[in-house]
Design a protein around this motif. Structure first.
Motif, PDB file in Angstrom:
ATOM      1  N   ALA A 101       0.805  -1.082   0.049  1.00  0.00           N
ATOM      2  CA  ALA A 101       0.034   0.035   0.012  1.00  0.00           C
ATOM      3  C   ALA A 101       0.911   1.352   0.070  1.00  0.00           C
ATOM      4  CB  ALA A 101      -0.965  -0.013   1.113  1.00  0.00           C
ATOM      5  N   GLY A 102       2.016   1.261   0.024  1.00  0.00           N
ATOM      6  CA  GLY A 102       3.131   2.121  -0.010  1.00  0.00           C
ATOM      7  C   GLY A 102       3.322   2.928   1.363  1.00  0.00           C
ATOM      8  N   LEU A 103       2.849   2.120   2.368  1.00  0.00           N
ATOM      9  CA  LEU A 103       3.186   2.575   4.052  1.00  0.00           C
ATOM     10  C   LEU A 103       4.504   2.446   4.247  1.00  0.00           C
ATOM     11  CD1 LEU A 103       0.175   1.159   5.657  1.00  0.00           C
ATOM     12  CD2 LEU A 103       0.556   3.775   5.114  1.00  0.00           C
ATOM     13  N   ASN A 408       0.809   8.483   3.340  1.00  0.00           N
ATOM     14  CA  ASN A 408       0.458   9.862   2.642  1.00  0.00           C
ATOM     15  C   ASN A 408      -0.973   9.788   2.366  1.00  0.00           C
ATOM     16  OD1 ASN A 408       0.685   7.958   0.635  1.00  0.00           O
ATOM     17  ND2 ASN A 408       2.112   9.040  -0.482  1.00  0.00           N
ATOM     18  N   GLY A 409      -1.952   9.390   3.222  1.00  0.00           N
ATOM     19  CA  GLY A 409      -3.476   9.189   2.958  1.00  0.00           C
ATOM     20  C   GLY A 409      -3.970   7.790   2.543  1.00  0.00           C
ATOM     21  N   GLN A 410      -3.132   7.003   2.770  1.00  0.00           N
ATOM     22  CA  GLN A 410      -3.680   5.569   2.398  1.00  0.00           C
ATOM     23  C   GLN A 410      -4.903   5.095   3.252  1.00  0.00           C
ATOM     24  OE1 GLN A 410      -0.366   6.255   2.669  1.00  0.00           O
ATOM     25  NE2 GLN A 410       0.908   5.174   1.612  1.00  0.00           N
TER      26      GLN A 410
END
Length: 413
Positions: A101-103, A408-410
């Motif tokens: 998820a890009g976290l 960044n907003g996930q």
């Protein structure tokens, strides 16, 4: 009157401050504590003399741990400086990675919070625990044995004054000076304020804490430790290791209590081993086969195989094979420290693999099971359990992990 709730609240407040300190701040406080101990040596020796006078009728195994000297105080100060020189376990992350998820996830090492210590006549534990908990960012509540009350009160006062001089909360180190059992039982159930409880002392104390506490307990070491002399052992090496493991400091938990000898070399080796031990004042208790070779030994009873003597006493048993030695050790040991003396590489590797203990040695004395000897600085105890720490417990054993996640907003679908 001792108010444990108030102490717990003060410890929690101190722990929150400590968790935010820089390594430089913690190290400066440790140096301050070390210098304060050295400066207070005369007062500390006077307090210890009071305890020693009250303990005159106690066995040597207790008074040896209780006694302070200028050299022991210097060693405590050196231990604090050694802890200051160690890497700060909370200063760096264990690892970090980015998930699908890009976290960005970081596994960060953080203090446990408030550590409780219940221990017997060991004033050095007061200093070791204070130093290790401070460096790892924890507050500590100490409850020593009544035999060391004057020594512990004096040591805690010096450490607290040093913390204040360093600009840190004094309540990072607190001592329960009242030795009542009711207070100890209350401390063991102080789950709202104490995060982990570490007992140090004999098997009776440790088992009482394990059975009574509702606070999570790290079980530390009663030491029914063995030396197994294999058929491929070098005799002189065996003598040196057995004598050191038993005699160098018999009152501590990493001293050897049992001697196992392969029956193929017993007739040649046991008389020399027995003579070396008795020359140092060790009283030997043997099984029937051992007594057939050295008749001067007292007869060992079934209870001997499970007894931690903490004294110049050693039980001796002959075994038919390494497998028999390992089976005996695993049946009777306390999971502390075990050693084999052998010139056979395969026998040594088998011993390392098959013996169930926190520390397993080949051709070395069990006396090395120690935080300082392992390079940990001081130690807060030697864990004989498998969760959450095992063996000599240094700084990293006083931490846990926190996952810090940056996004960044996930949002999860």
């Amino acid at each position: 009157m001792t108010d444990l709730i108030a102490m717990g609240q003060a410890a929690q407040a101190a722990a929150r401050t400590l968790a935010q300190l820089t390594t430089k701040q913690k190290n400066a406080a440790l140096q301050q504590m070390a210098s304060a101990l050295e400066a207070a040596t005369p007062a500390l020796l006077a307090a210890n003399a009071e305890d020693m006078a009250n303990a005159a009728q106690l066995p040597t195994k207790f008074t040896d741990r209780l006694r302070l000297s200028a050299a022991r105080i210097a060693d405590m100060a050196a231990g604090l400086r050694a802890v200051a020189a160690l890497p700060d376990p909370t200063a760096t992350a264990d690892r970090g990675w980015r998930n699908e998820a890009g976290l960005f996830i970081v596994q960060q090492r953080v203090p446990l919070g408030v550590v409780g210590m219940i221990y017997e006549a060991r004033p050095n534990v007061t200093v070791d625990a204070a130093g290790l908990t401070l460096k790892s960012g924890n507050a500590v509540i100490l409850r020593g044995g009544k035999e060391a009350r004057a020594s512990n009160v004096a040591l805690a006062a010096v450490l607290r004054e040093a913390l204040a001089a360093a600009g840190l909360p004094q309540d990072a180190v607190q001592l329960i000076a009242d030795p009542s059992r009711a207070l100890a039982n209350q401390m063991m159930r102080l789950t709202d304020y104490i995060d982990v409880l570490i007992p140090r002392g004999g098997a009776g104390l440790i088992q009482t804490v394990v059975r009574t506490a509702t606070v999570p307990v790290i079980e530390t070491g009663a030491g029914n430790c063995h030396v197994y002399v294999d058929q491929a052992a070098d005799l002189q090496m065996a003598i040196d290791i057995v004598v050191n493991a038993k005699v160098q400091r018999p009152s501590v938990c990493n001293a050897a209590e049992k001697l196992l000898i392969h029956q193929a070399v017993a007739a040649a080796y046991l008389p020399a081993l027995a003579a070396a031990l008795t020359a140092h004042g060790v009283a030997l208790r043997g099984d029937e086969a051992a007594r057939a070779i050295v008749p001067s030994m007292a007869a060992a009873t079934s209870a001997d195989w499970d007894t931690e003597y903490n004294d110049l006493v050693m039980a001796v048993k002959l075994v038919a094979s390494e497998a028999a030695a390992i089976a005996h050790i695993n049946a009777h040991n306390t999971k502390h420290s075990e050693t084999i003396v052998t010139g056979d590489y395969a026998a040594g590797e088998q011993f390392l693999t098959a013996v169930d203990a926190a520390c397993v040695y080949v051709n070395a004395s069990t006396r090395f099971t120690d935080g300082q000897a392992f390079g940990f600085g001081a130690e807060i105890g030697i864990s004989t359990q498998k969760l959450h720490a095992r063996g000599p417990m240094g700084l990293s054993a006083l931490t846990t992990i926190k996952y810090q996640i940056r996004g960044n907003g996930q949002v999860r679908q």
